[in-house]
Design a protein around this motif. Sequence first.
Motif, PDB file in Angstrom:
ATOM      1  N   ARG A 176       0.629  -1.511   0.219  1.00 35.88           N
ATOM      2  CA  ARG A 176      -0.105  -0.126  -0.085  1.00 35.88           C
ATOM      3  C   ARG A 176       0.805   1.328   0.018  1.00 35.88           C
ATOM      4  N   GLU A 177       2.182   1.450   0.610  1.00 36.08           N
ATOM      5  CA  GLU A 177       3.315   2.251   0.554  1.00 36.08           C
ATOM      6  C   GLU A 177       3.775   3.242  -0.163  1.00 36.08           C
ATOM      7  N   PHE A 178       4.538   1.045  -1.385  1.00 34.69           N
ATOM      8  CA  PHE A 178       4.578   1.584  -2.118  1.00 34.69           C
ATOM      9  C   PHE A 178       4.644   0.506  -3.707  1.00 34.69           C
ATOM     10  N   GLY A 179       3.807   0.398  -3.964  1.00 32.96           N
ATOM     11  CA  GLY A 179       3.331  -0.253  -4.113  1.00 32.96           C
ATOM     12  C   GLY A 179       4.294  -0.975  -5.362  1.00 32.96           C
ATOM     13  N   GLU A 180       2.984  -1.875  -6.735  1.00 32.83           N
ATOM     14  CA  GLU A 180       3.895  -2.861  -6.949  1.00 32.83           C
ATOM     15  C   GLU A 180       4.533  -2.289  -9.022  1.00 32.83           C
ATOM     16  N   GLY A 181       4.666  -1.886  -8.182  1.00 36.32           N
ATOM     17  CA  GLY A 181       5.463  -0.844  -9.693  1.00 36.32           C
ATOM     18  C   GLY A 181       6.860  -1.217  -9.976  1.00 36.32           C
ATOM     19  N   ARG A 182       8.065  -1.051 -10.616  1.00 36.28           N
ATOM     20  CA  ARG A 182       9.585  -1.289 -10.552  1.00 36.28           C
ATOM     21  C   ARG A 182      10.189   0.044 -10.415  1.00 36.28           C
ATOM     22  N   TRP A 183      11.238  -0.504  -9.645  1.00 36.96           N
ATOM     23  CA  TRP A 183      11.936   0.234  -9.369  1.00 36.96           C
ATOM     24  C   TRP A 183      13.314   0.239  -9.349  1.00 36.96           C
TER      25      TRP A 183
END
Length: 255
Positions: free
Chosen positions: A217-224
Amino acid sequence: MSHLQLAKPALSDVLSRLPQSVPISPQKPDAVLTPAVSSLQLHPTIEALLHLLNSDLPSAHFLCRHMQAPPAVEGMLLHAILHRIEGDWNNSRAWVGDVGSDQGNEEDRDHKMDDVSEASTQHSFEPANERPDVADGEKVGEGQDRRGRGSRLLRYVYESLPLSTSSNDFASGEPVQMALELISSVETFRTRHEGSEEALENALLHETNQLLDWCVREFGEGRWGDASSAWVRPEEKVRKIGEEMVSGEGGWRKF
């Protein structure tokens, strides 16, 4: 709620191949899953948690060592869990205390373990599902008060921890106390062979699901693509301890 319900297909695929919760004690990691986890290029806290589920402690530790100070309280809590798995009980308790000491007081984070019972009394947690959506790849603390996230994190993960004790069906207390109680319960089970393995497994499943839910919820599941954007420069105290440990001049605490 199973953590499998939280995920998009790529993350869900990896989660379906991992244990449901962090282990009670060190296990042999699945060498195939280590690159599978890393290839997702998730936020480092989520990647570190997945490595812990795989019992890949070195990979998790590498990431946690870059997140040793607020606002990266998720990495600090994962550091506590990692040392609990290792059986480094005092170090695990110290990291929980560090997370609990992040209450928004910029002037005093030099906590003492005697004070951690008060760690979460000054802040109430705002449920994640009531906060505005966080964009994938958003940095720690953007768009919110960076202070006091540690106590809110502990409340979210441990406030309803289903931990049976010798005298009660469920333990109770402030979240920081619950996190410390879980360390003690694992220590007692592993060193004195006392307590219920089933109760511990239920508590660890709750801890895993809540922590994963918070991080997604805080950071999402997208690529870093550039994980260094989530790194935090350690406070001077932590930096000096690390340097002393490397030079051989420091005390017991390992990083």
